[in-house]
Design an enzyme around this catalytic site. Structure first.
Site, PDB file in Angstrom:
ATOM      1  N   ARG A 192      27.260  10.505  45.817  1.00 42.24           N
ATOM      2  CA  ARG A 192      28.318   9.533  46.095  1.00 42.24           C
ATOM      3  C   ARG A 192      28.689   8.881  44.771  1.00 42.24           C
ATOM      4  NH1 ARG A 192      25.905   5.995  43.747  1.00 42.24           N
ATOM      5  NH2 ARG A 192      27.483   4.560  44.483  1.00 42.24           N
ATOM      6  N   GLY A 193      29.741   8.035  44.804  1.00 43.66           N
ATOM      7  CA  GLY A 193      30.259   7.485  43.558  1.00 43.66           C
ATOM      8  C   GLY A 193      31.372   8.414  43.095  1.00 43.66           C
ATOM      9  N   ARG A 237      35.725  12.914  51.409  1.00 42.91           N
ATOM     10  CA  ARG A 237      35.748  11.459  51.151  1.00 42.91           C
ATOM     11  C   ARG A 237      37.182  11.070  50.780  1.00 42.91           C
ATOM     12  NH1 ARG A 237      30.976   8.658  49.549  1.00 42.91           N
ATOM     13  NH2 ARG A 237      32.076   6.889  50.404  1.00 42.91           N
ATOM     14  N   GLN A 289      23.673   0.449  48.532  1.00 44.86           N
ATOM     15  CA  GLN A 289      23.630   1.136  47.232  1.00 44.86           C
ATOM     16  C   GLN A 289      23.141   0.204  46.129  1.00 44.86           C
ATOM     17  OE1 GLN A 289      26.165   1.289  49.405  1.00 44.86           O
ATOM     18  NE2 GLN A 289      27.361   3.156  49.230  1.00 44.86           N
ATOM     19  N   ASP A 301      37.103   3.270  43.285  1.00 45.83           N
ATOM     20  CA  ASP A 301      37.269   4.616  43.856  1.00 45.83           C
ATOM     21  C   ASP A 301      38.689   5.106  43.739  1.00 45.83           C
ATOM     22  OD1 ASP A 301      34.857   3.303  45.193  1.00 45.83           O
ATOM     23  OD2 ASP A 301      34.617   5.468  45.418  1.00 45.83           O
ATOM     24  N   ASN A 347      37.647  -0.463  45.931  1.00 44.03           N
ATOM     25  CA  ASN A 347      36.230  -0.244  45.600  1.00 44.03           C
ATOM     26  C   ASN A 347      35.395  -0.564  46.833  1.00 44.03           C
ATOM     27  OD1 ASN A 347      34.155   0.476  43.707  1.00 44.03           O
ATOM     28  ND2 ASN A 347      33.568  -1.678  43.648  1.00 44.03           N
ATOM     29  N   LYS A 348      34.094  -0.378  46.710  1.00 47.56           N
ATOM     30  CA  LYS A 348      33.166  -0.568  47.827  1.00 47.56           C
ATOM     31  C   LYS A 348      33.463  -1.852  48.597  1.00 47.56           C
ATOM     32  CE  LYS A 348      30.706   1.608  49.075  1.00 47.56           C
ATOM     33  NZ  LYS A 348      31.067   2.504  50.199  1.00 47.56           N
TER      34      LYS A 348
HETATM   35  O1  MRU Z   1      30.559   4.934  49.087  1.00 48.97           O
HETATM   36  P1  MRU Z   1      30.136   5.155  47.659  1.00 48.97           P
HETATM   37  O2  MRU Z   1      28.697   4.865  47.418  1.00 48.97           O
HETATM   38  O3  MRU Z   1      30.556   6.521  47.159  1.00 48.97           O
HETATM   39  O4  MRU Z   1      30.967   4.082  46.862  1.00 48.97           O
HETATM   40  C1  MRU Z   1      30.816   3.990  45.475  1.00 48.97           C
HETATM   41  C2  MRU Z   1      31.613   2.909  44.877  1.00 48.97           C
HETATM   42  O5  MRU Z   1      32.290   2.164  45.546  1.00 48.97           O
HETATM   43  C3  MRU Z   1      31.620   2.834  43.386  1.00 48.97           C
HETATM   44  O6  MRU Z   1      31.799   1.525  42.972  1.00 48.97           O
HETATM   45  C4  MRU Z   1      32.784   3.690  42.856  1.00 48.97           C
HETATM   46  O7  MRU Z   1      32.673   5.008  43.331  1.00 48.97           O
HETATM   47  C5  MRU Z   1      32.867   3.700  41.408  1.00 48.97           C
HETATM   48  S1  MRU Z   1      31.462   4.512  40.774  1.00 48.97           S
HETATM   49  C6  MRU Z   1      31.514   4.863  39.226  1.00 48.97           C
END
Ligand code: MRU
Length: 349
Positions: free
Chosen positions: A48-49, A91, A198, A239, A249-250
């Site tokens: 993820r990320g 995703r 996370q 993201d 973002n998250k």
């Molecule tokens: O749902 P995830 O764990 O994939 O979400 C990740 C994030 O929101 C990160 O902040 C984002 O991907 C940037 S990571 C370099």
């Protein structure tokens, strides 16, 4: 015990990835030889990320090419397009997924490749290039971002935007890491980040391994520490960032940004230019992934909510640009007006 130097690596035509669902309690490496399995790994968040997802999708396309029985370039291209369809669904908010798949398809259509086997080799090379470039871009972003950090600062970050969210080094966490490597005396606060934790699981683990002694806080605590004056600066990942500087973002990032403005704390997303989507005028156009209700009704597989309860589980939120102090990219820091500055940093690539 087998370990990887990076979050994901390509060995002998196989994709290896650290299973991030199990960290920090277990360190397990999964091996993938099939693009369908790698698409599922992205969906269930073995990886993820956003930059890591992009690289995993690129290697997924390479696996699709290697496993295809096509003899001609046109048949192989058809197989790649159907693999791309599957991978794209994994995703929806993560723009690097689409960016990396498009890059792979572009490579596949290179007229100078004479045969299907040339195409396969070129695709493996391109996926590796995407992975290697990510590490290099992250280090450049980290240099720009670390210049914003002063000796003695306490930094808050959300979710995990570290080495694990990328191929290596990290985005927002890369900035914190660089400041630490430069010898600045810093404190780092990690937001636990419900529902998938996370921050508690991955960011806390990474920061401890880097020798940065972090403080883990529950998602509700950030306002308390901001009002106390404990937090000096905030770095988060993204993201997908729209052309006007609205940042997806998250989930929970928007709340932090509003609180930051209220408390006079600078708020910086750290965003590779591959995550800037200039085709979207603003953040309302960013598709937001809705995830399974069990992420909310359970913690670590233990049921915490009544059976039958209705659940909302958006994985991301959008922070409007008015809450964003600046956007750190590998080509420098973009400041308002973002409509102008983001185009400038993207075209400087
Ligand atoms: O749902 P995830 O764990 O994939 O979400 C990740 C994030 O929101 C990160 O902040 C984002 O991907 C940037 S990571 C370099």
């Amino acid at each position: 015990m087998e370990t990887l130097e990076r979050t994901l690596e390509w060995h002998d035509n196989m994709l290896k990835m650290i299973d991030q669902r199990l960290l920090p309690l277990e360190y397990v490496i999964r091996t993938y030889t099939d693009y369908l399995e790698s698409a599922e790994a992205i969906q269930v968040m073995v990886i993820r990320g956003v930059p890591a997802i992009g690289a995993a999708a690129a290697f997924g396309m390479a696996l699709a090419a290697l496993n295809s029985s096509a003899l001609s370039r046109s048949d192989l291209l058809r197989d790649l397009e159907s693999a791309a369809e599957v991978l794209r669904k994994s995703r929806p908010t993560a723009v690097n997924l689409f960016w990396a798949i498009d890059r792979m398809l572009h490579t596949a259509t290179d007229e100078s490749l004479e045969s299907a086997s040339d195409m396969r080799e070129a695709l493996v090379r391109e996926a590796q290039r995407i992975a290697d470039e990510d590490v290099e871009v992250n280090k450049r972003m980290a240099e720009h971002g670390a210049a914003l950090i002063k000796d003695g600062d306490t930094i808050l970050t959300h979710c995990n935007a570290g080495a694990l969210a990328t191929v290596d080094y990290g985005t927002a966490l890369g900035v914190i890491r660089m400041a630490h490597e430069q010898g600045k005396r810093i404190q780092a606060f990690a937001d636990e980040t419900r529902p998938r934790l996370q921050g508690a699981r991955l960011t806390a683990w990474e920061l401890m391994r880097l020798g940065i002694d972090p403080t883990l806080i529950a998602a509700n605590d950030a306002a308390y520490y901001m009002r106390q004056g404990t937090i000096n600066i905030i770095f988060v990942g993204s993201d997908r960032t729209a052309a006007n500087g609205d940042v997806a973002n998250k989930i929970g990032t928007y709340k932090l940004a509003v609180l930051a403005k209220e408390n006079g704390i600078p708020f910086y997303p750290v965003v590779p230019t591959s995550t800037i989507d200039l085709s979207l005028a603003n953040g309302d156009l960013i598709p937001i992934e809705e995830r399974d209700e069990h992420e909310v009704t359970e913690i670590g597989g233990v049921r915490i909510a009544p059976y039958g309860i209705k659940v909302g589980n958006p994985a991301f939120d959008v922070t409007p640009q008015r809450y964003v102090t600046g956007i750190v990219t590998e080509n420098g820091i973009a400041y308002p007006p973002f409509e102008v500055s983001l185009r400038r940093v993207v075209s400087r690539e």
